[in-house]
Write a protein that holds these residues in place. Structure first.
Motif, PDB file in Angstrom:
ATOM      1  N   SER A 286       0.816  -1.102   0.027  1.00 54.12           N
ATOM      2  CA  SER A 286       0.116  -0.024   0.072  1.00 54.12           C
ATOM      3  C   SER A 286       0.873   1.083   0.026  1.00 54.12           C
ATOM      4  CB  SER A 286      -0.957  -0.115   1.194  1.00 54.12           C
ATOM      5  OG  SER A 286      -0.105   0.110   2.227  1.00 54.12           O
ATOM      6  N   ARG A 327       8.047 -12.001  -5.235  1.00 54.02           N
ATOM      7  CA  ARG A 327       6.736 -11.340  -5.272  1.00 54.02           C
ATOM      8  C   ARG A 327       6.709 -10.150  -5.957  1.00 54.02           C
ATOM      9  NH1 ARG A 327       3.508  -8.584  -1.535  1.00 54.02           N
ATOM     10  NH2 ARG A 327       1.480  -9.011  -1.567  1.00 54.02           N
ATOM     11  N   ARG A 334       2.357  -7.253 -12.739  1.00 51.79           N
ATOM     12  CA  ARG A 334       0.827  -6.786 -12.594  1.00 51.79           C
ATOM     13  C   ARG A 334       0.461  -5.512 -12.979  1.00 51.79           C
ATOM     14  NH1 ARG A 334      -2.139  -8.806  -7.403  1.00 51.79           N
ATOM     15  NH2 ARG A 334      -4.323  -7.543  -7.527  1.00 51.79           N
TER      16      ARG A 334
ATOM     17  N   LEU B 126      -6.607   5.325   2.310  1.00 49.42           N
ATOM     18  CA  LEU B 126      -6.203   4.104   2.520  1.00 49.42           C
ATOM     19  C   LEU B 126      -7.498   3.239   2.466  1.00 49.42           C
ATOM     20  CD1 LEU B 126      -3.560   3.850   5.237  1.00 49.42           C
ATOM     21  CD2 LEU B 126      -3.007   3.668   2.927  1.00 49.42           C
ATOM     22  N   TRP B 129      -7.890   2.788  -1.032  1.00 51.54           N
ATOM     23  CA  TRP B 129      -6.896   1.796  -1.681  1.00 51.54           C
ATOM     24  C   TRP B 129      -7.345   0.113  -1.356  1.00 51.54           C
ATOM     25  CZ3 TRP B 129      -2.859   1.546  -4.588  1.00 51.54           C
ATOM     26  CH2 TRP B 129      -1.857   0.306  -4.654  1.00 51.54           C
ATOM     27  N   LEU B 133      -9.130  -2.972  -4.140  1.00 51.74           N
ATOM     28  CA  LEU B 133      -8.439  -4.238  -4.071  1.00 51.74           C
ATOM     29  C   LEU B 133      -9.416  -5.342  -3.724  1.00 51.74           C
ATOM     30  CD1 LEU B 133      -4.739  -3.188  -3.244  1.00 51.74           C
ATOM     31  CD2 LEU B 133      -5.330  -4.450  -5.304  1.00 51.74           C
ATOM     32  N   THR B 330      -0.723   0.073   5.336  1.00 51.90           N
ATOM     33  CA  THR B 330      -1.713  -1.042   5.269  1.00 51.90           C
ATOM     34  C   THR B 330      -1.357  -2.254   4.766  1.00 51.90           C
ATOM     35  OG1 THR B 330      -4.124  -1.715   5.822  1.00 51.90           O
ATOM     36  CG2 THR B 330      -3.485  -0.479   3.930  1.00 51.90           C
ATOM     37  N   ARG B 331      -1.952  -3.569   5.327  1.00 50.46           N
ATOM     38  CA  ARG B 331      -1.686  -4.802   4.445  1.00 50.46           C
ATOM     39  C   ARG B 331      -2.925  -5.006   3.816  1.00 50.46           C
ATOM     40  NH1 ARG B 331       2.990  -7.078   4.978  1.00 50.46           N
ATOM     41  NH2 ARG B 331       4.369  -6.240   6.775  1.00 50.46           N
ATOM     42  N   LEU B 334      -6.479  -9.674   0.790  1.00 51.01           N
ATOM     43  CA  LEU B 334      -6.198 -10.768  -0.464  1.00 51.01           C
ATOM     44  C   LEU B 334      -4.844 -11.086  -0.436  1.00 51.01           C
ATOM     45  CD1 LEU B 334      -7.550 -11.509  -3.140  1.00 51.01           C
ATOM     46  CD2 LEU B 334      -6.976  -9.514  -4.323  1.00 51.01           C
ATOM     47  N   PHE B 335      -3.869 -10.188  -0.365  1.00 56.28           N
ATOM     48  CA  PHE B 335      -2.599 -10.817  -0.555  1.00 56.28           C
ATOM     49  C   PHE B 335      -2.156 -11.544   0.581  1.00 56.28           C
ATOM     50  CE2 PHE B 335      -1.845  -6.049  -2.536  1.00 56.28           C
ATOM     51  CZ  PHE B 335      -2.504  -6.526  -3.548  1.00 56.28           C
ATOM     52  N   PHE B 387      -5.937 -14.985  -6.288  1.00 50.84           N
ATOM     53  CA  PHE B 387      -4.655 -15.246  -5.502  1.00 50.84           C
ATOM     54  C   PHE B 387      -3.287 -15.000  -6.220  1.00 50.84           C
ATOM     55  CE2 PHE B 387      -7.321 -17.983  -2.576  1.00 50.84           C
ATOM     56  CZ  PHE B 387      -7.520 -16.898  -1.721  1.00 50.84           C
ATOM     57  N   THR B 391      -2.409 -11.457 -10.978  1.00 50.75           N
ATOM     58  CA  THR B 391      -3.760 -11.227 -11.339  1.00 50.75           C
ATOM     59  C   THR B 391      -4.509  -9.788 -10.644  1.00 50.75           C
ATOM     60  OG1 THR B 391      -4.696 -13.564 -11.324  1.00 50.75           O
ATOM     61  CG2 THR B 391      -6.210 -11.865 -10.999  1.00 50.75           C
ATOM     62  N   GLN B 392      -5.270  -9.097 -11.542  1.00 51.14           N
ATOM     63  CA  GLN B 392      -5.841  -7.632 -11.006  1.00 51.14           C
ATOM     64  C   GLN B 392      -7.292  -7.784 -10.850  1.00 51.14           C
ATOM     65  OE1 GLN B 392      -4.599  -5.921 -15.011  1.00 51.14           O
ATOM     66  NE2 GLN B 392      -3.371  -4.555 -13.961  1.00 51.14           N
ATOM     67  N   VAL B 393      -7.617  -7.061  -9.845  1.00 52.34           N
ATOM     68  CA  VAL B 393      -9.134  -6.688  -9.431  1.00 52.34           C
ATOM     69  C   VAL B 393      -9.537  -5.650 -10.443  1.00 52.34           C
ATOM     70  CG1 VAL B 393     -10.402  -5.836  -7.647  1.00 52.34           C
ATOM     71  CG2 VAL B 393      -8.445  -7.359  -6.780  1.00 52.34           C
ATOM     72  N   LEU B 408      -6.645  -3.011 -11.139  1.00 57.11           N
ATOM     73  CA  LEU B 408      -5.338  -2.697 -10.136  1.00 57.11           C
ATOM     74  C   LEU B 408      -4.890  -4.033  -9.726  1.00 57.11           C
ATOM     75  CD1 LEU B 408      -3.669  -0.355  -8.690  1.00 57.11           C
ATOM     76  CD2 LEU B 408      -5.320  -0.999  -6.612  1.00 57.11           C
TER      77      LEU B 408
END
Lengths: 425, 408
Positions: A286, A327, A334, B126, B129, B133, B330-331, B334-335, B387, B391-393, B408
Motif C-alpha cells: 500500500s 513477489r 501486474r 487507505l 486503496w 483491491l 496497511t496490508r 487478499l494478498f 490469489f 491477477t488484477q482486481v 489494479l
C-alpha cells in the motif's frame, strides 16, 4: 607404518568433500531462464568448481563423463537473485554525532550468523547489498556480500581484502529521513548544501593527494573513491524534486550513482532515463506510511523500463521480506512490466548497479554458479523456492526441515531477528 | 432574469442529478467464467444479478436470463466482497503524521469509552486503496497497544461519511496483553502488572453491571462511560478482542475469558501454532496475524503457514490487515490470504476465510460473505485466479454501486 597409513587415510577422507565440490554437476530437464538470453525449455545447466561451465538445450550441451547428473525436470531455474538494498545482518552505520559519515564501514558491524541471512537465502537471494539507514545525509560505506555459508564476514565478501579493497558503495539520502535536530539539516536545501560541501572538500583533498601533501583522512579517502568513480553512491530518494536534486549533484561532481526507492519515478521517468542513471526500486502493498511514499506506484518498474532506464528491485529487508523478493517483481508485472524485464530487474540489472555483472546476475558460462531452483514459474504465488545454490554449493534446501523453517517461519525462527525499519532508528 | 426555459432546464438537471446515485445502484448483471458464491460449489459460466443494492439472483448462465435494461459486466473470476476482520484504517491514515494517527490514545492504558465512530475518516485514502483491491467491509477501530485501547466498528469501504459507511458502530472492545503495552505506558511495566490492572478493571465493571440491575433506578450507580462499555463485554453483548502473540499472553487471554465469562476473539496470535489444542478447545476464533507480518520481537514466531495449521485444527479463523506503524501503512487481506494459500491452506478455505467465514465471525453472515439472493450486493471481479500475484482486481461493487471499474 600403520600410523602413516592412517595419516594417508585421513588425508584422503579430508580431501573427499573437496573432491565433491570439484565434481561437475549437470542439472537436466528444467526450464532455464538465463536472463542473458531467451528461456530454454528442457535445458541443461552444468556447473563445476563453483562456476557455470555450460548451459543450453538438452542434446546441445556436453555433459562431462564425471558429472553428477540431477533430474530437475518440471522445475524452473533462474539466476541467483541480487538484492540491491537490504538491512539484514544487524547492520549499523554512522551514529547521531554527525549527519555525514563517509569513514564508517558497515562491514565492521555486520553479523553474518544472524538468522536474517537465512531469510535471504530462503528467498533465493545470493548476492546482497547491505547498507546502513537513511536517517543520515551519508550514513556510511555499504557492503556487497555473497551469501555463501560462512562464520565470519570475510567468508562472504566480494572483495579480497577489506583493509585495502573497495568492498561496497556508499549510502546517501535526501528527503525527510535525514531532517532532524542539529547537527542534522532542517531543510532540503540545507541537506543538499551539506552534501555538496562534502564533495567540494573531497575535490580539494584529491588535489592534495596528487601533490603528495595529503595526510591520511578516512572520510576524504572514501569520498575521493566516489569522485574517481570507483565507489558507487547509492542514493535514497523518494519525491520527484529530491530525485532531480540527486541528478543535479551528480552532474556537478561526476560520481556514479544508483537512485534507491525512487517512489515518484513515474513522475520524472524521462529525466531519469535521459540522465542514464539506474534506479533500484521497491514496490509496496500500500502507499504511504510516510509523506514521501504516498505517491509510490506499482507502475514505476514499467515506467522506467519502457524508457530504457535501467531498473532493479530491492527488498529493503525488513521493510519487505527477503523471502518474498520474487513477489515484488511479480507486482511489477501486474502493473504492466514485461516479464523478462522484471526477471532481469531481480538479477542482472542489480548486478550491473553494484558493478558485479561480470561475475553474477545471469546464467552464462564463466559466471558464478549462483542459481535458484523453483517448483514453477517465477512470478506465480504457487511457485516455491526449493533450492538456492551459490558457487555450486546448496545454501538453502526446502526439503531439509532445518532450512524449511526459514522459508515458512515458526516458533523461534526469527525471535531475535534484526528488524531495521527506516525512520525508526 | 432567467427565462422559463433555462429554469425548466435547471429543474431537469436537478432531477437527473438526484437520479444519478439511484442509477448507479440500479440493475447490474455480472457474468463470470468462474463464480465463487461461497454457498455451494463454484459455478462455471455463472451470472450474478444485482438490484436495489442486494443480490437478486445467482446461478449458471443457462438458468438465468438477464433482464432487459441491466448493465452487463464480464470477469474471469467473481467472488463476494472481501472482508478485513481487523484493521485500523480510517483511524490510522496514509500520511503517518500526528494529525492522521488516531488509532491509539496513550494518556491511559484503560480507555474503553473511546468510540471508533468518533474518529473514523470514511474519505481516508487507505480506505479507497482497500476498496480498489476488493475489500468491501472492514472491521476497524482502535489499535493494539493499550490494555483497553477503545472500541471497534464495522464499515463498508463505501460512503462519504461514517454514517453512510458504518454497519455496526460498536463491534468489539480492543484489548492488548504483553510487552507491547509496556513499551507504550510507564505502567504496566510487566506482563503480570498489566493483567492485574485489567482484572481490577473487569471486577469494577462487574460490580457496575450488577449495580445497574437494581430495580429502583435510585439504587443504580451513576452512569460511567468506561464502566458501561466494559460491562457490555461482561454481559456478552460484544466480544473482547484481545491482541496476543506469545504463548503466555494467549494462555492469559483464555484464563481471563474463563474467569469473567466473556466472549473472546483472539487477535494476531503469532504463536497460535504452539497452542492449537487449547485454542480449539476454547471454541474462540482467531483473527490470524497477517502471514507477511514482520517477524520481529513478539511476532518473531509468525509463520506463513499459521492459517494452514489453524484450518487443519478446525479453529475458526479469518484474515486481518492488522496495524502497521510504517511502510506499508496497511496490508491487504487478499494478498495475505494468497501467501497462506501458497503455504498449505487449501484454495477454497483461503477464499472462505476472506468472505463467509469472516462474515460469520463478525456476526454478519445474514447479509455478507456470500453471493446469495437477498444479501448485500458486494461483489469483486478479477481477470484471473484471485490469489495470483499478477491477477488484477478489475471491478468492485458495494451495495450494488459500481465503485471501481479500473484494473489494479
Amino acid at each position: 607404518m600403520r600410523t602413516v597409513l592412517l595419516c594417508l587415510l585421513s588425508l584422503l577422507l579430508a580431501a573427499a568433500p573437496l573432491q565433491g565440490q570439484d565434481q561437475p554437476i549437470a542439472f537436466e530437464g528444467a526450464t532455464l531462464h538465463p536472463v542473458a538470453g531467451p528461456p530454454i525449455a528442457n535445458g541443461v545447466l552444468v556447473v563445476a568448481d563453483g562456476t557455470i561451465v555450460a548451459i543450453g538445450a538438452a542434446g546441445e550441451v556436453d555433459i562431462p563423463a564425471a558429472a553428477e547428473r540431477r533430474d530437475v525436470s518440471g522445475k524452473v531455474i533462474i539466476p541467483g537473485l541480487v538484492d540491491t538494498h537490504s538491512h539484514i545482518g544487524r547492520q549499523q552505520g554512522g551514529d547521531r554525532s554527525s549527519p555525514l559519515h563517509p569513514e564508517v564501514r558497515t562491514l565492521d558491524a555486520i553479523d553474518v550468523r544472524d538468522n536474517s541471512m537465512m531469510r535471504a537465502r530462503a528467498g533465493g537471494i545470493t548476492s546482497v547489498h547491505i547498507m546502513s539507514g537513511s536517517g543520515h545525509l551519508l550514513s556510511g560505506q555499504t557492503t556487497y556480500l555473497k551469501l555463501r555459508h560462512g562464520d565470519v564476514i570475510t567468508d562472504l565478501l566480494f572483495c579480497d581484502d577489506p583493509t585495502t579493497d573497495i568492498c561496497g558503495g556508499i549510502k546517501m539520502a535526501n528527503g525527510t529521513n535525514p531532517i532532524r535536530q542539529p547537527p542534522f539539516p532542517g531543510t532540503r536545501a540545507k541537506s543538499a548544501a551539506l552534501q555538496r560541501a562534502l564533495f567540494v572538500e573531497a575535490e580539494a583533498y584529491r588535489e592534495e593527494m596528487a601533490n603528495g601533501t595529503a595526510s591520511r583522512d578516512l572520510a576524504n579517502e572514501a569520498m575521493v573513491e566516489v569522485l574517481n568513480g570507483d565507489r558507487i553512491v547509492h542514493f535514497h530518494t523518494h519525491t520527484h524534486e529530491d530525485i532531480l536534486t540527486v541528478l543535479r549533484m551528480r552532474e556537478e561532481f561526476g560520481f556514479n550513482v544508483v537512485l534507491h526507492h525512487v517512489s515518484e519515478a513515474w513522475k520524472v521517468a524521462d529525466e531519469i532515463a535521459a540522465a542514464g542513471v539506474p534506479s533500484s526500486i521497491i514496490l509496496l502493498d500500500s502507499p504511504g506510511g510516510k509523506l514521501e511514499a504516498t505517491n509510490i506506484r506499482w507502475e514505476n518498474g514499467r515506467a522506467l523500463a519502457e524508457r530504457g532506464a535501467d531498473v532493479a528491485f530491492h527488498t529493503d529487508d525488513l521493510v519487505t521480506d527477503s523471502r518474498l523478493f520474487l513477489r515484488m517483481a511479480a507486482f511489477g508485472v501486474r502493473a504492466g512490466m514485461d516479464e523478462d524485464a522484471a526477471l532481469e530487474a531481480l538479477t542482472l540489472a542489480g548486478a550491473r548497479m553494484l558493478g558485479l555483472d561480470d561475475q553474477v546476475g545471469s546464467l552464462e558460462p564463466g559466471k558464478d554458479a549462483d542459481f535458484v531452483v523453483l517448483s514453477g514459474p517465477p512470478f506465480s504465488v504457487y511457485s516455491l523456492i526449493e533450492e538456492t545454490w551459490i558457487e555450486g554449493q546448496p545454501v538453502f534446501d526446502r526439503s531439509d526441515p532445518d532450512d524449511a523453517k526459514f522459508a515458512t517461519g515458526g516458533m523461534g525462527t526469527y525471535e531475535h531477528a534484526s528488524g531495521h525499519v527506516h525512520g525508526q532508528d | 432574469m432567467p427565462t422559463l426555459r433555462t429554469l425548466s432546464f435547471a429543474a431537469l438537471c436537478a432531477v437527473l442529478l438526484l437520479l444519478l446515485p439511484l442509477r448507479a445502484t440500479a440493475q447490474t448483471a455480472i457474468e463470470g467464467e468462474t463464480v465463487y458464491t461461497m454457498a455451494g460449489d463454484p459455478i462455471t459460466n455463472g451470472v450474478v444479478l444485482l438490484s436495489d443494492g442486494v443480490i437478486e439472483a445467482v446461478g449458471p448462465a443457462t438458468d438465468i436470463t438477464i433482464p432487459e435494461g441491466y448493465t452487463v459486466h464480464q470477469a474471469a473470476v467473481v467472488t463476494p466482497g472481501l472482508i478485513d476482520t481487523r484493521s485500523v484504517v480510517g483511524l490510522a491514515g496514509i500520511y503517518n503524521i500526528d494529525d492522521d494517527q488516531d488509532q491509539l490514545e496513550t494518556s491511559s492504558p484503560l480507555q474503553p469509552e473511546l468510540r471508533a465512530v468518533d474518529a473514523y475518516n470514511a474519505q481516508e485514502e487507505l480506505v479507497e486503496w482497500l476498496r480498489n483491491l476488493g475489500v468491501t467491509t472492514i472491521h476497524t477501530g482502535h489499535a493494539p497497544g493499550a490494555l483497553i485501547s477503545g472500541q471497534t466498528m464495522i464499515a463498508k469501504t463505501h460512503g462519504r461519511t461514517v454514517n453512510e459507511a458504518v454497519i455496526d458502530s460498536l463491534a468489539m472492545l480492543s484489548m492488548t496483553l504483553g510487552p507491547q503495552v509496556s513499551s507504550t505506558f510507564d505502567t504496566p511495566g510487566t506482563r503480570s502488572k498489566g493483567v492485574s490492572m485489567l482484572r481490577t478493571h473487569l471486577l469494577e465493571a462487574q460490580a457496575y453491571h450488577e449495580g445497574m440491575q437494581a430495580e429502583d433506578p435510585a439504587d443504580r450507580p451513576r452512569r460511567n462511560l468506561q464502566m458501561e462499555t466494559t460491562a457490555r463485554v461482561l454481559a456478552g453483548e460484544i466480544p473482547a478482542l484481545m491482541a496476543v502473540h506469545e504463548v503466555p499472553e494467549i494462555m492469559t487471554a483464555l484464563r481471563l475469558a474463563d474467569e469473567f465469562g466473556f466472549d473472546l476473539v483472539l487477535d494476531g496470535v503469532a504463536e497460535s501454532h504452539q497452542l492449537l489444542e487449547e485454542i480449539q478447545a476454547s471454541g474462540f476464533p482467531v483473527l490470524t496475524h497477517a502471514p507477511m507480518i514482520r517477524p520481529s520481537g513478539p511476532t518473531g514466531s509468525a509463520a506463513f503457514d499459521t492459517p494452514a495449521k489453524l484450518h487443519e485444527a478446525g479453529i475458526p479463523f479469518a484474515f486481518q490487515s492488522g496495524f502497521e506503524s510504517y511502510v506499508p501503512k496497511t496490508r491487504v487481506v487478499l494478498f495475505e490470504a494468497a501467501v497462506a494459500v501458497a503455504n498449505g491452506l487449501p484454495f477454497e478455505a483461503g477464499l472462505a476465510a476472506l468472505t463467509i467465514d469472516a462474515a460469520e465471525l463478525l456476526g454478519l453472515a445474514d447479509r455478507l460473505g456470500s453471493l446469495e439472493e437477498g444479501k448485500d450486493a458486494d461483489v469483486v471481479l478479477y481477470n484471473g485466479d484471485p490469489f495470483e500475484y499478477t491477477t488484477q482486481v478489475c471491478g468492485v461493487f458495494i451495495n450494488g454501486d459500481h465503485v471501481r471499474d479500473t484494473c489494479l
